[in-house]
Design a protein around this motif. Structure first.
Motif, mmCIF file in Angstrom:
data_model
loop_
_atom_site.group_PDB
_atom_site.id
_atom_site.type_symbol
_atom_site.label_atom_id
_atom_site.label_comp_id
_atom_site.label_asym_id
_atom_site.label_seq_id
_atom_site.Cartn_x
_atom_site.Cartn_y
_atom_site.Cartn_z
ATOM 1 N N ILE A 61 -100.845 102.138 -16.421
ATOM 2 C CA ILE A 61 -101.042 100.740 -16.057
ATOM 3 C C ILE A 61 -101.987 100.655 -14.865
ATOM 4 N N SER A 62 -103.016 99.876 -15.017
ATOM 5 C CA SER A 62 -103.951 99.635 -13.912
ATOM 6 C C SER A 62 -103.649 98.264 -13.316
ATOM 7 N N ILE A 83 -98.636 104.147 -12.831
ATOM 8 C CA ILE A 83 -99.031 102.813 -12.362
ATOM 9 C C ILE A 83 -100.000 103.048 -11.213
ATOM 10 N N ALA A 84 -101.231 102.552 -11.363
ATOM 11 C CA ALA A 84 -102.264 102.890 -10.385
ATOM 12 C C ALA A 84 -102.910 101.652 -9.790
ATOM 13 N N ASP A 134 -110.776 103.234 -10.356
ATOM 14 C CA ASP A 134 -110.992 104.593 -10.863
ATOM 15 C C ASP A 134 -110.184 104.888 -12.125
ATOM 16 N N PHE A 135 -109.034 104.262 -12.270
ATOM 17 C CA PHE A 135 -108.154 104.577 -13.397
ATOM 18 C C PHE A 135 -108.269 103.562 -14.543
ATOM 19 N N LYS A 136 -109.056 102.527 -14.331
ATOM 20 C CA LYS A 136 -109.098 101.423 -15.286
ATOM 21 C C LYS A 136 -109.572 101.874 -16.669
ATOM 22 N N SER A 146 -106.731 103.478 -18.666
ATOM 23 C CA SER A 146 -105.474 102.747 -18.835
ATOM 24 C C SER A 146 -105.349 102.149 -20.221
ATOM 25 N N ASN A 147 -104.124 102.095 -20.712
ATOM 26 C CA ASN A 147 -103.876 101.411 -21.981
ATOM 27 C C ASN A 147 -103.305 100.011 -21.757
#
Length: 540
Positions: free
Chosen positions: A361-362, A522-523, A529-531, A534-535
């Motif tokens: 999760i972003s 969860i970021a 950076d994690f987007k 992410s799903n």
């Protein structure tokens, strides 16, 4: 009267017994010395040379015994005070580390530090030895009064001999004590700084169940750095006080001895008159001590009433009745709004999100929209008093779950990692044991292999990472949490101190680690950076 809920160590209990015995023996020997002083004077009046010599020798022996017991009593008194402060402070510090993170969010660091230090130093002496001394002084007055009534005489006398010698010795000892006190204050400031740094990062401490680890670190610091200075102070203060008291003891005797040489044929009431003066002086000293102890008694009660929350164990008892935590399956966030205590504006309006095992999760949104607030609620870092709605873990409200069990499955990497003074390995393990393969994997995942190759696993990191870069400090904090391999990993700006190249690489490695162990992430990242990995996204 309320008391601190603390059981002192066997060593302190033993020293209190010895303190009581030494005090009673000192009172009895002093009375015996007064009696022999009277007999010595009476024999001198009667010009009984044989008895004069005998009484004189006995008195010299008695005064030497008095000196020994004065020293023992003062040594034990100082030891009980300092050790009582240590044990009280360690007890309070351990209890603070056990408090919920929401409790710490309501505290002011400066006030908390004052509670742990100044308040304990002010109040603990009453509990460690003050009450016992109070009762012993009353007993001492009672014993003296019985003897005075038996002799039926009361007089006063002012001792003026040997003051110069006493002043010279006091001056020399006070310089030594001043130097040692300055050293004590310096080390004490370092202890205070250590406490502040740990409390600032209490989230990591509680999540990893490292309360006892940091309490042990604190206790070791006291034993290794603080105790040697205090031991010197104890000896110095005991000598300083005992020589003052010895002067008070021996001055009347020497004045009497000189006077008797000049008035050897005086009347028989001289001895009685002089010892009554001495006994009156003793009563005055005891009354003065009681007067000094009474304010300590009252201030200790006031301090207890003000800081009793710090050692209240009710939170631990409440956790016993909560539910155990199973492996993570899903997290449901149903929040209408959240309002911080004493604030009107609300955050997190109408959030409805389900997070399942393996999701990434972003959390996105402008600064001030509540991203950190949301993950702190999930991590149980904030009180839920202002929460309208609920957060459920595997279908159970997170507030109904055992907190220590919860942190075996849910961990957050905070923005500011707390580093202890110790090796890289110590900072990662925090007293736990892990396989070398796991440690090696985490070093790689967090891009610390260059750090390891150039400086080694036993590289000594200074307090709060003062000798490493901000990026290295951040990666060590990340590695510490990843090593625990939580089911649900929460990342709060874990790449903010890294340059773009390292940031991109470490994100890829974290993703690979997540996939390998089927973790849920969860970021929050200012740079998103994690987007791309992410799903699910949550826009605040």
């Amino acid at each position: 009267m309320k008391n601190f809920d603390i059981t002192f160590s066997k060593k302190i209990k033993k020293n209190r017994v010895l303190f009581g015995i030494a005090s009673i023996i000192l009172s009895i020997i002093s009375i015996i010395a007064e009696s022999y002083t009277q007999k010595f004077i009476d024999n001198a009046v009667l010009v009984n040379t044989k008895l004069i010599t005998k009484r004189f020798v006995i008195l010299i022996v008695l005064f030497m015994i008095i000196f020994i017991f004065v020293y023992i009593k003062k040594y034990l008194e100082n030891l009980l005070e300092k050790r009582g402060n240590f044990e009280g402070q360690i007890f309070i510090y351990k209890n603070i580390l056990k408090k919920s993170i929401s409790f710490h969010s309501k505290q002011e660091t400066g006030v908390l530090l004052h509670n742990i230090t100044s308040d304990i130093y002010e109040s603990m002496p009453w509990y460690s030895y003050g009450r016992l001394q109070y009762n012993l002084e009353i007993l001492n007055i009672f014993i003296i009064l019985i003897f005075m009534i038996y002799t039926e005489v009361y007089l006063s006398l002012l001792v003026v001999i040997l003051i110069g010698l006493s002043v010279l010795l006091s001056n020399k000892m006070s310089k030594f004590l001043g130097r040692k006190t300055n050293e004590k204050l310096k080390v004490n400031s370092e202890l205070n700084q250590f406490m502040i740094e740990v409390v600032k990062n209490i989230g990591t401490v509680v999540q990893l169940n490292k309360e006892s680890f940091f309490a042990r670190k604190y206790e070791d610091y006291i034993e290794e750095r603080y105790k040697p200075i205090i031991d010197s102070l104890i000896v110095g203060q005991a000598l300083y006080i005992s020589q003052l008291i010895l002067s008070q003891e021996i001055m009347p005797f020497l004045v009497l001895f000189a006077g008797m040489i000049l008035t050897i044929f005086g009347n028989s009431t001289i001895g009685i008159t002089i010892i009554m003066m001495s006994l009156t002086s003793r009563i005055s000293n005891s009354v003065q001590l009681i007067g000094d102890l009474l304010p300590k008694k009252h201030s200790s009660i006031e301090i207890y009433n003000r800081i009793k929350e710090l050692y209240d164990n009710s939170a631990d008892e409440e956790d016993v009745n909560k539910l155990p935590v199973t492996s993570f399956k899903k997290l449901n966030i149903e929040v209408n709004e959240y309002t911080f205590p004493n604030k009107k504006d609300s955050l997190l309006n109408d959030i409805n999100l389900e997070i399942k095992r393996g999701d990434l999760i972003s959390l996105n949104g402008e600064s001030g929209k509540g991203k950190t607030t949301l993950i702190n609620l999930i991590s149980r870092f904030l009180p839920t008093d202002g929460l309208s709605g609920k957060i459920s873990y595997n279908g159970e409200d997170i507030e109904g779950l055992k907190i220590n069990d919860y942190y075996k499955h849910v961990l957050q990497v905070e923005q500011n990692a707390v580093l202890i003074e110790g090796t890289l390995k110590e900072n990662l393990l925090l007293g736990d044991e892990y396989l070398k393969e796991d440690l090696k994997e985490i070093i790689y995942t967090c891009c610390l292999e260059n750090f390891l190759n150039t400086r080694g696993i036993d590289y000594h990191i200074k307090e709060d990472g003062k000798n490493i870069s901000g990026g290295e400090k951040q990666r060590i904090g990340l590695a510490r949490i990843l090593l625990r391999r939580p089911d649900l990993l929460i990342l709060d700006e874990v790449t903010s101190a890294l340059n773009e190249e390292i940031r991109e690489e470490i994100v890829k490695r974290i993703i690979n680690y997540k996939e390998k162990y089927n973790l849920t992430l969860i970021a929050i990242s200012h740079n998103n950076d994690f987007k791309q990995y992410s799903n699910k996204t949550c826009q605040l």
